[in-house]
Design an enzyme around this catalytic site. Structure first.
Site, PDB file in Angstrom:
ATOM      1  N   GLU A 119       0.833  -1.201   0.000  1.00  0.00           N
ATOM      2  CA  GLU A 119       0.000   0.000   0.000  1.00  0.00           C
ATOM      3  C   GLU A 119       0.872   1.258   0.000  1.00  0.00           C
ATOM      4  OE1 GLU A 119      -2.627  -0.649   3.377  1.00  0.00           O
ATOM      5  OE2 GLU A 119      -2.690  -2.752   2.776  1.00  0.00           O
ATOM      6  N   GLU A 139      -3.389 -10.174   4.131  1.00  0.00           N
ATOM      7  CA  GLU A 139      -4.071  -9.867   5.383  1.00  0.00           C
ATOM      8  C   GLU A 139      -5.179 -10.848   5.732  1.00  0.00           C
ATOM      9  OE1 GLU A 139      -2.306  -5.843   4.271  1.00  0.00           O
ATOM     10  OE2 GLU A 139      -2.967  -7.682   3.302  1.00  0.00           O
TER      11      GLU A 139
END
Length: 272
Positions: A119, A139
């Site tokens: 990210e 995740e």
């Protein structure tokens, strides 16, 4: 104060920020978050810096946010949740600082670029990946969520769902390039060279035009209606054309007297 998790250097118009926890695959700890914010403050305040380049030391760019437990002994559940909210907000704000940074940001990634580190790389304006690099968002494998949901805006909802819902952490650099997550792929030995060359190419251009053009492109992603985005970009283009700086004034004078080649050569000399 000296950094403990970063190496920060300037090279002419470039500011190099290197993640420096190689023994932890540059996992992003709370200390690193604070130091990255400080490094960005310094780079943004330095008038000589035109482009910020982010890279990692050792075998990886970064394995993502550090999974070390942060709960303090004796905390109630409510206190633990409140602390987690503060941490996630801090992580999110850091990622978006690279997106919102008034100066162009370039990420040079290698080895592993996972989770929050991906990210962070996506939030940079341009990302260069070394061959053999593995990208991904694992995740869901850990019951966690995405701190900054940038993927759908950059590669579309179908690709984003495929990557996020499978927790795929083995996306190759070549796949990432095809999906629009990285700009270019190069041999690992040439990663820093490619990042430097690209950053210097950006640095040669008019600073105001670069800053406002970045803002215009970001607005195209952020403003829901295309017409509004186009109007906003037009306003920024008008600002580029009508705002005079010392640099633009000198450039335009040379342009009028000696032509475009001489004016560009003059700007290039300012970086030497």
């Amino acid at each position: 104060m000296p950094f403990t998790t970063l190496i920060c250097e300037t090279e002419g118009p470039l500011a190099w920020i290197t993640l420096n926890r190689p023994e932890k695959l540059n996992a992003i700890s709370m200390v690193m978050v604070a130091e990255l914010n400080q490094a960005l403050d310094q780079a943004q305040a330095d008038d000589q810096v035109r482009v910020i380049v982010l890279k990692g030391e050792g075998r990886a760019f970064s394995a993502g946010f550090d999974l070390e437990p942060h709960a303090a002994p004796g905390q109630t559940r409510e206190e633990e949740i409140a602390a987690l909210k503060r941490e996630l907000r801090s992580d999110f704000d850091l990622i978006m600082r690279f997106w919102d940074c008034p100066k162009p940001t370039v990420a040079a990634i290698h080895g592993y670029c996972l989770g929050g580190a991906l990210e962070l790389a996506l939030a940079c304006d341009i990302t260069i990946a070394a061959r053999g690099c593995h990208l991904g968002e694992p995740e869901v494998k850990f019951g966690s969520g995405i701190v900054a949901m940038l993927l759908p805006f950059l590669c579309g909802p179908k690709r984003a769902k495929e990557l996020l819902l499978t927790g795929n952490d083995r996306v190759t650099a070549e796949q990432a390039e095809a999906w629009g997550l990285v700009n270019r792929v190069c041999d690992a030995d040439w990663l820093v060279h490619e990042a430097r060359a690209l950053a210097r190419e950006i640095a040669r251009n008019d600073q105001l035009a670069v800053r406002l053009t970045k803002q215009a492109v970001n607005s195209m992603c952020e403003i829901p209606r295309m017409r509004d985005a186009l109007e906003h970009a037009l306003e920024l283009d008008l600002a580029i054309e009508t705002t005079e700086t010392e640099e633009s004034r000198a450039f335009n004078e040379i342009l009028k007297k000696e032509g475009a080649r001489a004016a560009i050569a003059w700007r290039d000399r300012q970086l030497d």
